[in-house]
Design a protein around this motif. Structure first.
Motif, PDB file in Angstrom:
ATOM      1  N   LYS A 290       0.850  -1.188   0.000  1.00  0.00           N
ATOM      2  CA  LYS A 290       0.000   0.000   0.000  1.00  0.00           C
ATOM      3  C   LYS A 290       0.887   1.238   0.000  1.00  0.00           C
ATOM      4  CE  LYS A 290      -2.232  -0.736   3.784  1.00  0.00           C
ATOM      5  NZ  LYS A 290      -3.150  -0.462   4.910  1.00  0.00           N
ATOM      6  N   PHE A 291       0.488   2.209  -0.799  1.00  0.00           N
ATOM      7  CA  PHE A 291       1.179   3.491  -0.815  1.00  0.00           C
ATOM      8  C   PHE A 291       0.150   4.592  -0.636  1.00  0.00           C
ATOM      9  CE2 PHE A 291       2.312   7.229  -3.447  1.00  0.00           C
ATOM     10  CZ  PHE A 291       3.337   7.707  -2.649  1.00  0.00           C
ATOM     11  N   THR A 292       0.381   5.490   0.322  1.00  0.00           N
ATOM     12  CA  THR A 292      -0.501   6.624   0.542  1.00  0.00           C
ATOM     13  C   THR A 292       0.335   7.894   0.595  1.00  0.00           C
ATOM     14  OG1 THR A 292      -0.399   6.299   2.949  1.00  0.00           O
ATOM     15  CG2 THR A 292      -2.254   5.301   1.785  1.00  0.00           C
ATOM     16  N   THR A 293      -0.216   8.980   0.071  1.00  0.00           N
ATOM     17  CA  THR A 293       0.488  10.250   0.097  1.00  0.00           C
ATOM     18  C   THR A 293      -0.516  11.380  -0.027  1.00  0.00           C
ATOM     19  OG1 THR A 293       2.352  11.493  -0.853  1.00  0.00           O
ATOM     20  CG2 THR A 293       0.825  10.438  -2.401  1.00  0.00           C
ATOM     21  N   SER A 294      -0.052  12.605   0.217  1.00  0.00           N
ATOM     22  CA  SER A 294      -0.876  13.798   0.058  1.00  0.00           C
ATOM     23  C   SER A 294      -0.147  14.758  -0.880  1.00  0.00           C
ATOM     24  CB  SER A 294      -1.143  14.488   1.396  1.00  0.00           C
ATOM     25  OG  SER A 294      -1.906  13.648   2.239  1.00  0.00           O
ATOM     26  N   ALA A 295      -0.872  15.304  -1.829  1.00  0.00           N
ATOM     27  CA  ALA A 295      -0.289  16.251  -2.779  1.00  0.00           C
ATOM     28  C   ALA A 295      -1.371  17.149  -3.336  1.00  0.00           C
ATOM     29  CB  ALA A 295       0.411  15.510  -3.921  1.00  0.00           C
ATOM     30  N   ALA A 296      -1.104  18.461  -3.360  1.00  0.00           N
ATOM     31  CA  ALA A 296      -2.022  19.445  -3.951  1.00  0.00           C
ATOM     32  C   ALA A 296      -3.433  19.311  -3.387  1.00  0.00           C
ATOM     33  CB  ALA A 296      -2.037  19.295  -5.470  1.00  0.00           C
ATOM     34  N   GLY A 297      -3.535  19.086  -2.072  1.00  0.00           N
ATOM     35  CA  GLY A 297      -4.837  18.986  -1.422  1.00  0.00           C
ATOM     36  C   GLY A 297      -5.539  17.670  -1.586  1.00  0.00           C
ATOM     37  N   ALA A 298      -4.864  16.673  -2.159  1.00  0.00           N
ATOM     38  CA  ALA A 298      -5.490  15.366  -2.389  1.00  0.00           C
ATOM     39  C   ALA A 298      -4.748  14.283  -1.632  1.00  0.00           C
ATOM     40  CB  ALA A 298      -5.505  15.046  -3.881  1.00  0.00           C
ATOM     41  N   ASP A 299      -5.502  13.315  -1.098  1.00  0.00           N
ATOM     42  CA  ASP A 299      -4.925  12.105  -0.500  1.00  0.00           C
ATOM     43  C   ASP A 299      -5.024  10.999  -1.541  1.00  0.00           C
ATOM     44  OD1 ASP A 299      -4.424  13.283   1.996  1.00  0.00           O
ATOM     45  OD2 ASP A 299      -6.467  12.876   2.665  1.00  0.00           O
ATOM     46  N   LEU A 300      -3.891  10.357  -1.802  1.00  0.00           N
ATOM     47  CA  LEU A 300      -3.827   9.338  -2.835  1.00  0.00           C
ATOM     48  C   LEU A 300      -3.531   7.979  -2.222  1.00  0.00           C
ATOM     49  CD1 LEU A 300      -1.670  11.440  -5.261  1.00  0.00           C
ATOM     50  CD2 LEU A 300      -4.072  10.917  -5.583  1.00  0.00           C
ATOM     51  N   TYR A 301      -4.119   6.939  -2.809  1.00  0.00           N
ATOM     52  CA  TYR A 301      -4.002   5.581  -2.280  1.00  0.00           C
ATOM     53  C   TYR A 301      -3.776   4.615  -3.430  1.00  0.00           C
ATOM     54  CZ  TYR A 301      -5.694   1.144  -0.252  1.00  0.00           C
ATOM     55  OH  TYR A 301      -5.823  -0.159   0.164  1.00  0.00           O
TER      56      TYR A 301
ATOM     57  N   TYR B 104     -10.105  14.293  -2.470  1.00  0.00           N
ATOM     58  CA  TYR B 104      -9.686  15.669  -2.724  1.00  0.00           C
ATOM     59  C   TYR B 104     -10.519  16.626  -1.882  1.00  0.00           C
ATOM     60  CZ  TYR B 104      -8.794  20.091  -5.067  1.00  0.00           C
ATOM     61  OH  TYR B 104      -8.456  21.395  -5.320  1.00  0.00           O
ATOM     62  N   GLU B 105      -9.840  17.491  -1.125  1.00  0.00           N
ATOM     63  CA  GLU B 105     -10.517  18.488  -0.292  1.00  0.00           C
ATOM     64  C   GLU B 105     -10.836  19.725  -1.128  1.00  0.00           C
ATOM     65  OE1 GLU B 105      -8.651  19.670   3.292  1.00  0.00           O
ATOM     66  OE2 GLU B 105      -8.970  17.759   4.308  1.00  0.00           O
ATOM     67  N   VAL B 106     -12.128  19.923  -1.398  1.00  0.00           N
ATOM     68  CA  VAL B 106     -12.570  21.126  -2.098  1.00  0.00           C
ATOM     69  C   VAL B 106     -12.491  22.313  -1.151  1.00  0.00           C
ATOM     70  CG1 VAL B 106     -14.466  22.193  -3.378  1.00  0.00           C
ATOM     71  CG2 VAL B 106     -14.068  19.727  -3.552  1.00  0.00           C
ATOM     72  N   THR B 107     -12.997  22.119   0.081  1.00  0.00           N
ATOM     73  CA  THR B 107     -12.844  23.073   1.174  1.00  0.00           C
ATOM     74  C   THR B 107     -12.460  22.280   2.415  1.00  0.00           C
ATOM     75  OG1 THR B 107     -15.135  22.953   1.977  1.00  0.00           O
ATOM     76  CG2 THR B 107     -14.694  24.459   0.132  1.00  0.00           C
ATOM     77  N   SER B 108     -12.327  22.953   3.551  1.00  0.00           N
ATOM     78  CA  SER B 108     -11.988  22.241   4.789  1.00  0.00           C
ATOM     79  C   SER B 108     -13.102  21.303   5.231  1.00  0.00           C
ATOM     80  CB  SER B 108     -11.687  23.248   5.901  1.00  0.00           C
ATOM     81  OG  SER B 108     -12.806  24.093   6.125  1.00  0.00           O
ATOM     82  N   ASN B 109     -14.313  21.501   4.705  1.00  0.00           N
ATOM     83  CA  ASN B 109     -15.454  20.660   5.077  1.00  0.00           C
ATOM     84  C   ASN B 109     -15.937  19.736   3.960  1.00  0.00           C
ATOM     85  OD1 ASN B 109     -16.284  23.623   6.597  1.00  0.00           O
ATOM     86  ND2 ASN B 109     -16.049  21.785   7.861  1.00  0.00           N
ATOM     87  N   LEU B 110     -15.690  20.127   2.735  1.00  0.00           N
ATOM     88  CA  LEU B 110     -16.239  19.413   1.588  1.00  0.00           C
ATOM     89  C   LEU B 110     -15.134  18.671   0.843  1.00  0.00           C
ATOM     90  CD1 LEU B 110     -18.830  18.938  -0.136  1.00  0.00           C
ATOM     91  CD2 LEU B 110     -18.098  20.906  -1.522  1.00  0.00           C
ATOM     92  N   SER B 111     -15.369  17.391   0.531  1.00  0.00           N
ATOM     93  CA  SER B 111     -14.368  16.605  -0.178  1.00  0.00           C
ATOM     94  C   SER B 111     -15.025  15.721  -1.229  1.00  0.00           C
ATOM     95  CB  SER B 111     -13.570  15.738   0.796  1.00  0.00           C
ATOM     96  OG  SER B 111     -14.408  14.801   1.440  1.00  0.00           O
ATOM     97  N   VAL B 112     -14.244  15.395  -2.252  1.00  0.00           N
ATOM     98  CA  VAL B 112     -14.656  14.476  -3.304  1.00  0.00           C
ATOM     99  C   VAL B 112     -13.809  13.214  -3.187  1.00  0.00           C
ATOM    100  CG1 VAL B 112     -14.824  14.080  -5.789  1.00  0.00           C
ATOM    101  CG2 VAL B 112     -15.328  16.346  -4.849  1.00  0.00           C
ATOM    102  N   THR B 113     -14.447  12.050  -3.221  1.00  0.00           N
ATOM    103  CA  THR B 113     -13.731  10.787  -3.112  1.00  0.00           C
ATOM    104  C   THR B 113     -13.926   9.973  -4.395  1.00  0.00           C
ATOM    105  OG1 THR B 113     -15.600   9.590  -2.135  1.00  0.00           O
ATOM    106  CG2 THR B 113     -14.125  10.748  -0.631  1.00  0.00           C
ATOM    107  N   SER B 114     -12.918   9.197  -4.736  1.00  0.00           N
ATOM    108  CA  SER B 114     -13.036   8.312  -5.894  1.00  0.00           C
ATOM    109  C   SER B 114     -12.219   7.053  -5.637  1.00  0.00           C
ATOM    110  CB  SER B 114     -12.552   9.005  -7.173  1.00  0.00           C
ATOM    111  OG  SER B 114     -11.182   9.355  -7.053  1.00  0.00           O
ATOM    112  N   ARG B 115     -12.609   5.973  -6.301  1.00  0.00           N
ATOM    113  CA  ARG B 115     -11.943   4.685  -6.117  1.00  0.00           C
ATOM    114  C   ARG B 115     -12.091   3.855  -7.388  1.00  0.00           C
ATOM    115  NH1 ARG B 115     -10.469   0.648  -2.258  1.00  0.00           N
ATOM    116  NH2 ARG B 115     -11.318  -1.414  -2.688  1.00  0.00           N
ATOM    117  N   VAL B 116     -11.022   3.173  -7.743  1.00  0.00           N
ATOM    118  CA  VAL B 116     -11.043   2.218  -8.839  1.00  0.00           C
ATOM    119  C   VAL B 116     -10.598   0.869  -8.279  1.00  0.00           C
ATOM    120  CG1 VAL B 116     -10.210   1.622 -11.135  1.00  0.00           C
ATOM    121  CG2 VAL B 116     -10.418   4.029 -10.483  1.00  0.00           C
ATOM    122  N   THR B 117     -11.434  -0.140  -8.406  1.00  0.00           N
ATOM    123  CA  THR B 117     -11.066  -1.477  -7.952  1.00  0.00           C
ATOM    124  C   THR B 117     -10.803  -2.371  -9.158  1.00  0.00           C
ATOM    125  OG1 THR B 117     -13.356  -2.242  -7.849  1.00  0.00           O
ATOM    126  CG2 THR B 117     -12.470  -1.211  -5.877  1.00  0.00           C
TER     127      THR B 117
END
Length: 622
Positions: free
Chosen positions: A535-546, A580-593
């Protein structure tokens, strides 16, 4: 270590290298996130709260943050990343599934929700495929026998799921959509009441699903599930608090055959009192709880009810943790369970069973040495009395390294189907019994946390089917090694684990083609010898990547009407996630399995999902 699937594993590692190269090129541009070292406390290993580094047990803790960045569609998705765990499913979400830990049977893993057992008294296994990940705050996994503390079932390990709690005024809401007409709607909030607070979480999921079984019936098999959890706590005085839980998972799913659907209802409730006191200088933490687990399923044929399976288990527990000093603690307790299978349509000769267990546990530290001992006695109505124990020894080599050795015994009480199901049950069955020895080494160096574990388990009187009836005949020896590492650097966090598990069924042999006709012990079904997870996780440009890569080696399975084991090929999967954090309260999530759309099976004859995409929108004020 010899791998039979040498070519497959080599190709898998090559794929991993390519994936890692891509990830590394991205990492070079990622913003590194400084993380403070937070001490992790657990309660599952010793039934008392303590630092994970002080317990003499091999443990894994999965936090809410881990779950959110993984963005799983089911709880089973979470367990596929765990060392020495095999997950097998008869199709997709809501279908029958099994979790095998360290090569043991699926009913050799004790599963708890906030301290309440959720296994079925009829089948013996725990249903997790209907539980929504949105209900979970964290998961504690203890690998190795813990029956001396928890009683029956804890041969391969213990999984404890803790439900979410929110402070007053905190809330979240969200929605997700994806492949196979997948829809999920979720919400949760916290409220205060005097010196207490309560939380409620709700999740509803629907999907058209996919065709779960090979054959001529090629229709999609969908599901519709709703999960609700209410978790609360009330402070009565500075020394006395009460907490409670009400959890419900219910819905319906479809599958193939004459029985082509089920209505499922799983309920858990718990009320617990916690009292702190000091007697003669000894700190005491006393807990009394009462609760119930109820699981029910209606079998349907084209929407018409055919039969009902329902089990209920009332559970009572009284424990006391005595802290004599920073070096010495003693835990004692009593557990009582009442199983009831009288509510279903199947008539069992015996429909109720009481089990009472008492235990004592001590943990003592003397400079670099730590000693642990546990003993337990269980009296199981209509079966027998069982005595189990655990012994542990740990040595702190230096500030960053320790060596631990454990020896433990365990048992599994036969379920009602094995004992009394009409035409199949054998009332004279005794409990399965195990003994396990393990030694593991943990160390930290150069931002790397690493561990290696060797274990050997022997299980006697394993229950299976013989001449159409339940019988105790199998003797199994399981040998395994686990290697795990966590590294923070190169732009993110890297988690890796590899395991080798040899499960010899010494009651079953086959003619081995690569050993000059020598008879070889058969392997237990649906369990891979070789497994690898990255597993690899990181944060970049306001996004958490997995990113997750998984390799599962070849396994065998059994098919009704087919003599001997059948082959399940090795497979490898890649999953991706982005939050991805749009604001401090609002985020968009996505996943590909299943990114590369691999065709694979975890149970012979049952399909798995093709490549799938999910996207969601979440709002929270905490």
């Amino acid at each position: 270590m010899k791998f039979k699937q040498k070519n497959t594993l080599t190709k898998s590692l090559l794929s991993l290298a390519i994936t890692a190269t891509f990830a590394t090129s991205f990492m070079a541009t990622a913003n590194e996130k400084d993380e403070e070292s937070v001490e992790v406390y657990t309660v599952t290993a010793n039934r008392s709260s303590m630092s994970i580094g002080d317990a003499l047990a091999n443990q894994i803790v999965i936090t809410r943050a881990d779950i959110e960045i993984m963005n799983p569609t089911s709880v089973l998705d979470i367990f596929t990343t765990v060392t020495s765990v095999d997950v097998a499913s008869n199709g997709g979400r809501g279908q029958s599934s099994s979790i095998f830990m360290r090569g043991t049977n699926s009913d050799h893993v004790l599963v708890l929700i906030d301290g309440i057992r959720i296994s079925s008294a009829t089948s013996g296994g725990a249903s997790l495929n209907t539980l929504s990940p949105e209900m979970i705050e964290r998961i504690e996994i203890v690998q190795g026998p813990r029956a001396a503390l928890w009683g029956s079932d804890a041969i391969g390990g213990v999984i404890q799921i803790f439900t979410r709690q929110f402070e007053a005024g905190e809330f979240f809401a969200g929605a997700s959509f994806g492949s196979d007409s997948y829809q999920k709607y979720k919400a949760g909030a916290g409220i205060s009441h005097g010196d207490g607070h309560s939380s409620i979480s709700i999740s509803k999921e629907t999907s058209d699903g996919f065709d779960v079984q090979e054959g001529s019936e090629t229709d999609d098999d969908g599901y519709d599930f709703t999960s609700v959890a209410i978790r609360g706590q009330q402070k009565i005085s500075k020394d006395l608090t009460f907490d409670w839980l009400l959890s419900s998972d219910q819905g319906d799913n479809e599958y193939d055959g004459y029985y082509n659907g089920s209505d499922i209802r799983n309920h858990v409730w718990l009320v617990r009192a916690n009292y702190q006191s000091v007697l003669n200088g000894v700190k005491n933490f006393t807990t009394f709880s009462v609760g119930q687990n109820r699981d029910s399923a209606d079998s349907l044929s084209d929407g018409i009810w055919q039969s009902t399976f329902e089990t209920r288990r009332m559970q009572y527990s009284l424990t006391n943790n005595m802290q004599f000093s920073d070096e010495l603690q003693i835990n004692v307790g009593v557990d009582h369970y009442q199983d009831d299978v009288s509510k279903g349509t199947t008539t069992y000769d015996i429909q109720k069973r009481d089990t009472t267990g008492v235990f004592a546990h001590t943990l003592y530290t003397d400079n670099a040495w730590t000693y642990e001992a546990t003993i337990r006695h269980d009296d199981v109505e209509n079966i027998d009395a069982e005595n189990t124990y655990n012994l542990g020894l740990g040595y702190q080599l230096d500030a960053d390294s320790r060596l631990v050795a454990n020896y433990g015994t365990g048992f599994k009480v036969p379920n009602f189907n094995s004992l009394y199901y009409p035409g199949y049950g054998t009332p004279t069955l005794k409990a399965e019994y195990s003994n396990t020895f393990e030694v593991f080494y943990e160390t930290t160096f150069n931002n790397i946390d690493a561990s290696i574990n060797f274990y050997n388990s022997k299980i006697d009187d394993l229950i299976g089917r013989k001449e159409g009836k339940a019988a105790s005949f199998a003797k199994v020896e399981i040998k395994g090694v686990e290697l795990a590492a966590n590294y923070q650097g190169l732009g993110g966090t890297h988690d890796m684990n590899v395991s080798y598990t040899d499960t010899e069924d010494q009651s079953s042999t086959y003619q081995s083609g690569d050993r000059m006709g020598e008879l070889t012990y058969a392997q237990l079904i649906r369990r891979a010898k070789e497994k690898f997870n990255y597993k690899f996780t990181t944060s970049a440009a306001g996004a958490d990547l997995y990113l997750q890569y998984q390799f599962v080696g070849a396994r065998t399975d059994s098919v009704y009407g087919v003599e001997g084991p059948v082959h399940l090929p090795a497979f490898q999967l890649v999953n991706l996630g982005l939050n991805y954090e749009v604001t401090s309260n609002l985020s968009v999530t996505s996943r590909v399995t299943n990114l590369f759309d691999k065709d694979y099976q975890t149970a012979k004859g049952y399909n798995t999902q093709e490549r799938a995409f999910y996207i969601g929108l979440n709002y929270q004020n905490f």
